[in-house]
Design a protein around this motif. Structure first.
Motif, mmCIF file in Angstrom:
data_model
loop_
_atom_site.group_PDB
_atom_site.id
_atom_site.type_symbol
_atom_site.label_atom_id
_atom_site.label_comp_id
_atom_site.label_asym_id
_atom_site.label_seq_id
_atom_site.Cartn_x
_atom_site.Cartn_y
_atom_site.Cartn_z
ATOM 1 N N THR A 137 0.638 -1.234 -0.188
ATOM 2 C CA THR A 137 0.083 -0.088 -0.018
ATOM 3 C C THR A 137 1.016 1.291 -0.250
ATOM 4 O O THR A 137 0.461 2.214 -0.889
ATOM 5 C CB THR A 137 -0.994 0.011 1.201
ATOM 6 N N ILE A 138 1.905 1.325 0.791
ATOM 7 C CA ILE A 138 2.860 2.366 0.945
ATOM 8 C C ILE A 138 3.489 2.577 -0.392
ATOM 9 O O ILE A 138 3.760 3.705 -0.979
ATOM 10 C CB ILE A 138 3.694 2.176 1.972
ATOM 11 N N GLN A 139 4.103 1.398 -1.131
ATOM 12 C CA GLN A 139 4.792 1.453 -2.276
ATOM 13 C C GLN A 139 3.873 2.047 -3.544
ATOM 14 O O GLN A 139 4.106 2.880 -4.145
ATOM 15 C CB GLN A 139 5.169 0.027 -2.774
ATOM 16 N N PHE A 140 2.474 1.826 -3.419
ATOM 17 C CA PHE A 140 1.625 1.830 -4.553
ATOM 18 C C PHE A 140 1.411 3.533 -4.235
ATOM 19 O O PHE A 140 1.150 4.400 -5.320
ATOM 20 C CB PHE A 140 0.394 1.200 -4.164
ATOM 21 N N ALA A 141 1.172 3.879 -3.081
ATOM 22 C CA ALA A 141 0.943 5.398 -2.628
ATOM 23 C C ALA A 141 1.975 6.556 -3.129
ATOM 24 O O ALA A 141 1.927 7.470 -3.606
ATOM 25 C CB ALA A 141 0.600 5.610 -1.376
ATOM 26 N N VAL A 142 3.315 5.736 -3.005
ATOM 27 C CA VAL A 142 4.649 6.544 -3.447
ATOM 28 C C VAL A 142 4.515 6.618 -4.815
ATOM 29 O O VAL A 142 4.809 7.591 -5.693
ATOM 30 C CB VAL A 142 5.609 5.969 -2.763
ATOM 31 N N ILE A 143 4.533 5.237 -5.682
ATOM 32 C CA ILE A 143 4.558 5.437 -7.079
ATOM 33 C C ILE A 143 3.520 5.756 -7.625
ATOM 34 O O ILE A 143 3.769 6.252 -9.017
ATOM 35 C CB ILE A 143 4.919 3.684 -7.392
ATOM 36 N N PHE A 144 2.181 5.596 -7.686
ATOM 37 C CA PHE A 144 1.110 5.970 -8.383
ATOM 38 C C PHE A 144 1.131 7.430 -9.070
ATOM 39 O O PHE A 144 0.689 7.487 -10.058
ATOM 40 C CB PHE A 144 -0.113 5.706 -7.629
ATOM 41 N N PRO A 145 1.449 8.283 -8.287
ATOM 42 C CA PRO A 145 1.470 9.582 -8.840
ATOM 43 C C PRO A 145 2.340 9.964 -10.140
ATOM 44 O O PRO A 145 2.121 10.544 -11.212
ATOM 45 C CB PRO A 145 1.755 10.692 -7.693
ATOM 46 N N PHE A 146 3.548 9.127 -9.846
ATOM 47 C CA PHE A 146 4.584 9.365 -10.848
ATOM 48 C C PHE A 146 4.008 8.709 -12.091
ATOM 49 O O PHE A 146 4.216 8.923 -13.199
ATOM 50 C CB PHE A 146 5.815 8.670 -10.548
ATOM 51 N N LEU A 147 3.523 7.636 -11.948
ATOM 52 C CA LEU A 147 2.911 6.616 -13.213
ATOM 53 C C LEU A 147 2.059 7.304 -13.739
ATOM 54 O O LEU A 147 1.740 7.186 -15.015
ATOM 55 C CB LEU A 147 2.402 5.276 -12.758
ATOM 56 N N LEU A 148 1.018 8.054 -12.957
ATOM 57 C CA LEU A 148 -0.079 8.934 -13.324
ATOM 58 C C LEU A 148 0.450 9.795 -14.438
ATOM 59 O O LEU A 148 -0.014 10.298 -15.631
ATOM 60 C CB LEU A 148 -1.117 9.322 -12.493
ATOM 61 N N ILE A 149 1.352 10.765 -13.949
ATOM 62 C CA ILE A 149 2.072 11.752 -14.583
ATOM 63 C C ILE A 149 2.653 11.324 -15.905
ATOM 64 O O ILE A 149 2.567 11.724 -17.218
ATOM 65 C CB ILE A 149 2.790 12.644 -13.875
ATOM 66 N N LEU A 150 3.517 10.088 -15.864
ATOM 67 C CA LEU A 150 4.002 9.406 -17.075
ATOM 68 C C LEU A 150 2.964 9.060 -18.016
ATOM 69 O O LEU A 150 3.302 9.525 -19.287
ATOM 70 C CB LEU A 150 4.814 8.437 -16.579
ATOM 71 N N PHE A 151 1.942 8.564 -17.709
ATOM 72 C CA PHE A 151 0.883 8.315 -18.501
ATOM 73 C C PHE A 151 0.297 9.697 -19.187
ATOM 74 O O PHE A 151 0.116 9.489 -20.646
ATOM 75 C CB PHE A 151 -0.263 7.585 -17.963
#
Length: 160
Positions: free
Chosen positions: A17-31
């Motif tokens: 959950t913590i890894q997802f919360a940290v990585i998800f914004p960067f993946l969204l911006i990359l998309f």
């Protein structure tokens, strides 16, 4: 103290959950960046296709309503991709030149005469990003300039 540290370091609950919360914004911006650049590439390819079609139609047509034909081409092609481009953001500027030196020096005229064999088309698309709050630096104009030599001139056709 060392015992508590081992318990804390060894605990694995909630790591995903913590890894997802940290990585998800960067993946969204990359998309979103990939989406915007894909849109720019598609519109740029469409401008290339339109300049090719303009060149072909102008070179083989003996009519003199070139600006209207270009506007008609834009109005018929662009609505096929409604979420990618907007017909209101396209503009076409047409100038007529007698010599290549006029094209280079930007001394062309806006009226068609029998002496103007060279046409200068300036296609422009004012690009606005879909996510303008994030990518306002991408808001720019995509342009294509095409120089076309008219093979058909009415006065030469009438004299034959």
């Amino acid at each position: 103290m060392l015992k508590r540290w081992r318990l804390f370091a060894g605990e694995k609950n909630g790591v995903v959950t913590i890894q997802f919360a940290v990585i998800f914004p960067f993946l969204l911006i990359l998309f979103l960046i990939a989406f915007e650049f894909s849109r720019i590439m598609i519109i740029g390819s469409a401008l290339d296709l339109m300049t090719t079609e303009i060149t072909r139609r102008t070179a083989i047509t003996e009519q003199d309503d070139y600006a209207e034909k270009i506007e008609g081409l834009i109005q018929s092609e662009v609505p096929l991709w409604p979420y990618i481009a907007d017909t209101k953001n396209f503009s076409v500027n047409l100038k007529y030149c007698k010599k290549v030196s006029e094209v280079v020096g930007d001394q062309c005229q806006s009226a068609l005469t029998d002496e103007t064999h060279i046409l200068l088309f300036d296609l422009r698309y004012q690009y606005f990003s879909v996510f303008s709050q994030l990518f306002s630096f991408l808001d720019t104009a995509l342009t294509r300039k095409v120089v076309v030599y008219r093979e058909f001139i009415k006065s030469e056709m009438v004299g034959q």
